[in-house]
Design a protein around this motif. Structure first.
Motif, mmCIF file in Angstrom:
data_model
loop_
_atom_site.group_PDB
_atom_site.id
_atom_site.type_symbol
_atom_site.label_atom_id
_atom_site.label_comp_id
_atom_site.label_asym_id
_atom_site.label_seq_id
_atom_site.Cartn_x
_atom_site.Cartn_y
_atom_site.Cartn_z
ATOM 1 N N PHE A 49 38.192 30.027 37.665
ATOM 2 C CA PHE A 49 39.256 30.641 38.734
ATOM 3 C C PHE A 49 38.685 31.636 39.770
ATOM 4 C CE2 PHE A 49 38.656 33.357 34.743
ATOM 5 C CZ PHE A 49 38.060 34.416 35.061
ATOM 6 N N ASP A 50 39.293 31.957 40.865
ATOM 7 C CA ASP A 50 38.234 32.638 41.683
ATOM 8 C C ASP A 50 38.803 34.069 41.747
ATOM 9 O OD1 ASP A 50 37.418 30.720 43.480
ATOM 10 O OD2 ASP A 50 39.356 30.197 44.491
ATOM 11 N N GLU A 53 42.391 36.045 42.773
ATOM 12 C CA GLU A 53 43.594 35.017 42.449
ATOM 13 C C GLU A 53 44.473 35.954 41.113
ATOM 14 O OE1 GLU A 53 42.410 31.173 41.515
ATOM 15 O OE2 GLU A 53 43.033 31.311 39.391
ATOM 16 N N GLN A 56 46.842 34.756 35.006
ATOM 17 C CA GLN A 56 47.741 34.322 33.819
ATOM 18 C C GLN A 56 47.214 34.097 32.546
ATOM 19 O OE1 GLN A 56 50.958 34.451 35.139
ATOM 20 N NE2 GLN A 56 50.772 34.832 37.146
ATOM 21 N N ARG A 98 42.038 38.583 39.652
ATOM 22 C CA ARG A 98 40.956 38.440 38.832
ATOM 23 C C ARG A 98 39.698 39.257 39.432
ATOM 24 N NH1 ARG A 98 41.982 35.887 34.021
ATOM 25 N NH2 ARG A 98 43.149 33.878 34.338
ATOM 26 N N GLN A 101 34.713 35.801 39.868
ATOM 27 C CA GLN A 101 34.994 34.256 39.844
ATOM 28 C C GLN A 101 34.151 33.663 38.715
ATOM 29 O OE1 GLN A 101 32.415 31.562 42.345
ATOM 30 N NE2 GLN A 101 34.285 31.018 43.263
ATOM 31 N N GLU B 140 46.842 27.055 35.788
ATOM 32 C CA GLU B 140 47.567 28.215 35.812
ATOM 33 C C GLU B 140 48.722 28.493 36.316
ATOM 34 O OE1 GLU B 140 45.529 32.372 35.622
ATOM 35 O OE2 GLU B 140 43.594 31.133 35.407
ATOM 36 N N ARG B 302 39.799 23.504 45.922
ATOM 37 C CA ARG B 302 39.262 23.456 44.526
ATOM 38 C C ARG B 302 39.457 22.242 43.793
ATOM 39 N NH1 ARG B 302 40.995 28.968 41.820
ATOM 40 N NH2 ARG B 302 41.016 27.575 39.997
#
Lengths: 155, 319
Positions: A49-50, A53, A56, A98, A101, B140, B302
């Protein structure tokens, strides 16, 4: 899939069994929790994940290594995580973006606990969810203490 | 739609078995009572039907007395003749198609408990399988989408139950004030009938008027009051309660809710009326989330990066 779940469930020598998040849960509890988890694999170098962002889900590292770093600055390493560790836990608590990363260092397998599923777990299995919440609170408390100690050392 | 961590085989079996036992026990216990009262019900139904017809004929006679045009058209005589024809030819004309309709729908209705059982038992597994097919970059967001669709459907049905309760209470209170017998039962039956838009409302209104006209044959104003009450509750339902409950649960604007009900009816008739709101709610969530995913260049980048990494990993020893 069920065989995989049974193999993982509650064994103290597996990464999920040693994960601090699930400390105090019985084999039976683990079987219930496994029903709420999603398993994903990532290649070395793949972004999980970044930073920034919408989070969740919480990730539990089953195998491989994961780097937590500032977005676009792989040299600014915040942590290198080993199997059994979990990350992205703030996503279970609120809608905040977030903070960093997460990127796979090697081929990685993670178990993912989605926030909606965690809320369902709270509704359906309050005792299990409360134990997980307690471990989450302890993790956050540890982190806060470390940050305070680090700030004290800098001054 | 089932949520993750759904009960699993054992609780699903227990719930289904419990429901089945309750159903069988209920039917077994109620059967003797039903058998002894069935004749009485038939008599009551005939009495209420006659009461209703007498009321309508009476109203038409009164109207003929006031409006010469209606008297010239012999409206009341025509009405009585049509009703007599309808009753005479009801069995031959309508019972056949009705029986065929029931025969066509019964297998589907019998399938419903099986589908419910398997969704209860394996819903989480289906969801896991579906989610596994989603690439990591969109994982997600897709989980969020599933959760929102699940939540939307659940909120819709909760809203529908709240709406039924509000309708039933308003109708029961109004009927009690008018002095009609069995106001609570009538209110509940009429509110449940309203699940079928328009047709259900007309049936509910007819039911209420039949009971009011039969209970008070010499006081037609009670039946008029019941009709007014029904219209007021319908208006409240369409313009206040529905936007407040079902519309709010789907996060739809009240005006859009009302407009979509009309559009659904115009496009697909009764099924359209019944399904337009949940379908619209789910479509809005789907559109919103898919739009976010497809239009997010970072997620696409990505995903492409992950595909390149996977390709490199599987073809490392080929060159």
């Amino acid at each position: 899939m069920f065989k995989f779940f049974r193999r993982q469930g509650g064994h103290p020598d597996t990464p999920l069994g040693t994960c601090r998040l699930f400390a105090g849960l019985s084999d039976r509890d683990m079987q219930i929790v496994l029903g709420f988890l999603h398993f994903r694999t990532y290649q070395a170098g793949e972004v999980i994940f970044d930073e920034g962002e919408d989070g969740q889900a919480l990730y539990i590292l089953v195998s491989g290594q994961v780097n937590i770093n500032r977005q676009g600055r792989e040299d600014a390493l915040l942590a290198r995580l080993e199997p059994g560790a979990f990350f992205g836990e703030m996503a279970l608590l609120d809608d905040a973006p977030r903070a960093a990363q997460a990127r796979a260092v090697s081929p990685v397998e993670v178990a993912v606990l989605f926030r909606g599923d965690f809320l369902n777990l709270m509704d359906d299995h309050a005792r299990i969810a409360s134990r997980i919440s307690l471990q989450l609170a302890r993790q956050l408390g540890d982190r806060l203490r470390r940050m305070i100690a680090a700030a004290g050392e800098r001054t | 739609m089932s949520c993750a961590g759904s009960p699993g085989p054992r609780p699903a079996n227990l719930v289904s078995l419990g429901a089945f036992v309750l159903l069988v026990a209920g039917v077994a216990l109620a059967f003797p009572w039903l058998a002894t009262h069935a004749v009485g019900w038939q008599e009551s139904a005939e009495r209420y039907l006659q009461g209703g017809l007498f009321f309508v004929a009476q109203v038409l006679y009164q109207l003929e007395g006031r409006f010469e045009m209606l008297a010239d058209a012999h409206v009341s005589t025509e009405f009585v003749r049509h009703v007599a024809e309808l009753i005479d030819g009801f069995a031959t004309r309508y019972l056949g198609p009705l029986a065929i309709g029931i025969a066509a729908w019964t297998p589907l209705l019998l399938l419903a408990p099986f589908i419910a059982y398997f969704m209860l038992r394996d819903g989480a597994t289906f969801r896991h399988f579906l989610i596994r097919a989603v690439p990591n970059a969109f994982f997600e967001r897709t989980l969020y989408l599933f959760d929102q669709v699940d939540r939307t459907a659940r909120l819709y049905f909760q809203g529908l139950l709240a709406l039924t309760l509000l309708d039933a209470l308003c109708l029961a209170a109004g009927l009690w004030w008018l002095g009609v017998s069995g106001p609570l039962l009538l209110g509940i039956v009429t509110a449940v009938l309203a699940w079928i838009p328009y047709v259900g409302s007309v049936l509910g209104c007819l039911l209420v008027v039949l009971v009011a006209a039969t209970d008070f044959p010499d006081a037609p104003q009670v039946a008029y009051g019941a009709i007014v009450l029904f219209i007021v509750v319908r208006l409240l339902d369409d313009f206040l309660f529905m936007p407040m409950t079902v519309g709010r649960s789907l996060k739809l604007h009240p005006l859009l809710t009302v407009v979509m009900i009309f559009v659904g009816g115009a496009v697909a008739g009764i099924p359209g009326l019944m399904l337009v709101l949940p379908v619209l709610g789910v479509a809005m969530v789907l559109g919103q989330t898919i739009g976010q995913v497809v239009n997010d260049p970072r997620l696409m980048a990505r995903h492409l990066h992950a595909r390149r990494l996977r390709k490199a990993a599987v073809s490392r020893d080929l060159y």
